[in-house]
Design an enzyme around this catalytic site. Structure first.
Site, PDB file in Angstrom:
ATOM      1  N   ARG A 104       0.890  -1.181   0.000  1.00 43.06           N
ATOM      2  CA  ARG A 104       0.000   0.000   0.000  1.00 43.06           C
ATOM      3  C   ARG A 104       0.920   1.221   0.000  1.00 43.06           C
ATOM      4  NH1 ARG A 104      -5.330   1.464   3.497  1.00 43.06           N
ATOM      5  NH2 ARG A 104      -6.150   0.069   1.895  1.00 43.06           N
ATOM      6  N   HIS A 131      -7.416   0.727  -6.355  1.00 44.19           N
ATOM      7  CA  HIS A 131      -7.628  -0.091  -5.146  1.00 44.19           C
ATOM      8  C   HIS A 131      -8.344  -1.380  -5.577  1.00 44.19           C
ATOM      9  CE1 HIS A 131      -7.904  -1.223  -1.115  1.00 44.19           C
ATOM     10  NE2 HIS A 131      -8.808  -0.394  -0.635  1.00 44.19           N
ATOM     11  N   GLN A 134     -10.275  -3.913  -3.145  1.00 40.26           N
ATOM     12  CA  GLN A 134     -11.597  -3.496  -2.676  1.00 40.26           C
ATOM     13  C   GLN A 134     -12.672  -3.883  -3.685  1.00 40.26           C
ATOM     14  OE1 GLN A 134     -12.401  -1.805   0.380  1.00 40.26           O
ATOM     15  NE2 GLN A 134     -14.401  -2.512  -0.279  1.00 40.26           N
ATOM     16  N   ASP A 219     -17.117   7.267  -1.772  1.00 40.99           N
ATOM     17  CA  ASP A 219     -15.868   7.178  -1.010  1.00 40.99           C
ATOM     18  C   ASP A 219     -15.612   8.557  -0.416  1.00 40.99           C
ATOM     19  OD1 ASP A 219     -13.375   6.383  -0.044  1.00 40.99           O
ATOM     20  OD2 ASP A 219     -12.389   6.352  -2.000  1.00 40.99           O
ATOM     21  N   CYS A 259     -16.296   1.879   0.574  1.00 40.73           N
ATOM     22  CA  CYS A 259     -15.145   1.032   0.918  1.00 40.73           C
ATOM     23  C   CYS A 259     -14.728   1.202   2.370  1.00 40.73           C
ATOM     24  CB  CYS A 259     -13.990   1.308  -0.028  1.00 40.73           C
ATOM     25  SG  CYS A 259     -13.351   2.991   0.065  1.00 40.73           S
ATOM     26  N   ARG A 287     -13.651  -8.403   2.113  1.00 37.92           N
ATOM     27  CA  ARG A 287     -12.227  -8.199   1.822  1.00 37.92           C
ATOM     28  C   ARG A 287     -11.460  -9.459   2.209  1.00 37.92           C
ATOM     29  NH1 ARG A 287     -10.093  -3.113   1.655  1.00 37.92           N
ATOM     30  NH2 ARG A 287      -8.227  -4.232   0.998  1.00 37.92           N
TER      31      ARG A 287
HETATM   32  N1  NVA Z   1      -9.856   6.742  -1.617  1.00 38.63           N
HETATM   33  C1  NVA Z   1      -9.506   6.341  -0.280  1.00 38.63           C
HETATM   34  C2  NVA Z   1      -9.752   4.879  -0.078  1.00 38.63           C
HETATM   35  C3  NVA Z   1      -9.473   4.382   1.314  1.00 38.63           C
HETATM   36  C4  NVA Z   1      -9.674   2.911   1.467  1.00 38.63           C
HETATM   37  C5  NVA Z   1      -8.054   6.684  -0.020  1.00 38.63           C
HETATM   38  O1  NVA Z   1      -7.225   6.458  -0.906  1.00 38.63           O
HETATM   39  O2  NVA Z   1      -7.742   7.172   1.068  1.00 38.63           O
HETATM   40  N1   CP Z   2     -11.246   0.008   2.522  1.00 42.50           N
HETATM   41  C1   CP Z   2      -9.991  -0.062   2.968  1.00 42.50           C
HETATM   42  O1   CP Z   2      -9.044  -0.321   2.203  1.00 42.50           O
HETATM   43  O2   CP Z   2      -9.861   0.137   4.303  1.00 42.50           O
HETATM   44  P1   CP Z   2      -8.507   0.343   5.098  1.00 42.50           P
HETATM   45  O3   CP Z   2      -7.919   1.663   4.666  1.00 42.50           O
HETATM   46  O4   CP Z   2      -8.910   0.341   6.548  1.00 42.50           O
HETATM   47  O5   CP Z   2      -7.564  -0.777   4.791  1.00 42.50           O
END
Ligand code: NVA
Ligand code: CP
Length: 300
Positions: A104, A131, A134, A219, A259, A287
């Site tokens: 990540r 992502h 997800q 989101d 998500c 997930r």
């Molecule tokens: N768009 C959000 C998704 C979090 C799971 C981010 O990148 O922070």
């Molecule tokens: N939806 C998601 O990826 O959640 P986290 O940021 O908690 O991993």
């Protein structure tokens, strides 16, 4: 055979994606029934997290454990990555010790470099651009509740961000229409929209996106790394809060997905996300099951 990576949904073909979703549903039933499924015995997953996470970390870690393997959490603060060791070197070293690497991070280009130097599968657990893990869970959740998503209309309400990009890829692979409602300046990547223009449409208001939608997804307005823009975004996204009134424009049996983490009173109203029949908690649970199916696909 060359190593398979999962950097975006498009690393899978249509059938592979369908198979992974089907397998996720099967693995979920094994988990519920207590049927042993130690398919990754002695396998080790390294997990590099350069951004925060609750769901992703716990689902990968629990998933590896449930399948008989293990996972190692690595953050820049505790590894040489935070002291400037090149990701290429990290990828080469980890490849010799573990069976897959989950990442990540911020720039998508960075995970591409890691994959270029890794001899074991690399999994995108969120970048600024995509992502895909997800979407495995979202598509599993849709299938469990409503069956095949092919030919349906999905409304994306909000920022044209990493999640939205992965919805565009899902629309392409699973053959559904995606209508993205976003304010000017918050559109998804133009090249991605252009290459999927037969099934992706951009509109300016949620009211234009929702008629006929079987799935409504949103989101946060400010993603990780965009915290400084939060106030400006709150203003720019006025009118984009998914409320009961907006949901009533969608199909009668439309599912709402998010998500998570969510901001009630910003991108979604509390009475939508907390409705008794809300599927977001199951979406989060999936997930776990979807990624177990992905890990099996990539590692076995
Ligand atoms: N768009 C959000 C998704 C979090 C799971 C981010 O990148 O922070
Ligand atoms: N939806 C998601 O990826 O959640 P986290 O940021 O908690 O991993």
């Amino acid at each position: 055979m060359s190593t398979r990576h999962f950097l975006s949904l498009l690393d899978l073909n249509r059938q592979e994606l369908r198979d992974i979703i089907g397998r996720a549903i099967e693995l979920k039933s094994f988990q519920v029934q207590g049927t042993s499924h130690e398919l990754l015995k002695n396998k080790v997953l390294a997990m590099i997290f350069e951004k925060s996470s609750t769901r992703t970390r716990v689902s990968f870690e629990a998933g590896m454990e449930q399948m008989g393997g293990s996972a190692i959490f690595l953050s820049p603060q505790d590894t040489q990555l935070g002291r400037g060791e090149p990701v290429e070197d990290t990828a080469r070293v980890l490849s010799r010790m573990v069976d897959a690497i989950m990442v990540r991070t911020f720039e998508h280009e960075k995970i591409q470099r890691i994959a270029d130097f890794s001899t074991v599968p690399v999994i995108n657990a969120l970048t600024d651009d995509y992502h895909p893990c997800q979407l495995l869970a979202d598509m599993q959740t849709y299938q469990e509740h409503r069956g095949d998503i092919q030919g349906k209309t999905v409304a994306w309400i909000g920022d044209g961000n990493n999640m939205c990009h992965s919805y565009i890829n899902a629309a392409r692979l699973l053959d559904f229409e995606l209508v993205v409602a976003c304010p000017e300046g918050y559109e998804p990547m133009p090249s991605l929209v252009e290459s999927n223009k037969d099934r992706v449409k951009i509109v300016r208001t949620p009211e234009q996106a929702l008629p006929g939608a079987s799935l409504v997804s949103t989101d946060v307005w400010a993603s990780m790394g965009q915290e400084d823009e939060r106030l400006r975004r709150m203003k720019d996204f006025e009118g984009f809060e998914v409320s009961l009134e907006l949901m009533s424009i969608a199909s009668e049996d439309a599912l709402f997905m998010h998500c998570l983490p969510a901001h009630r009173g910003e991108e979604v109203s509390a009475n939508v996300i907390d409705a008794p029949d809300s599927v977001v908690w199951e979406q989060a649970e999936n997930r776990l099951h979807a990624q177990k199916a992905l890990l099996e696909f990539l590692m076995c």
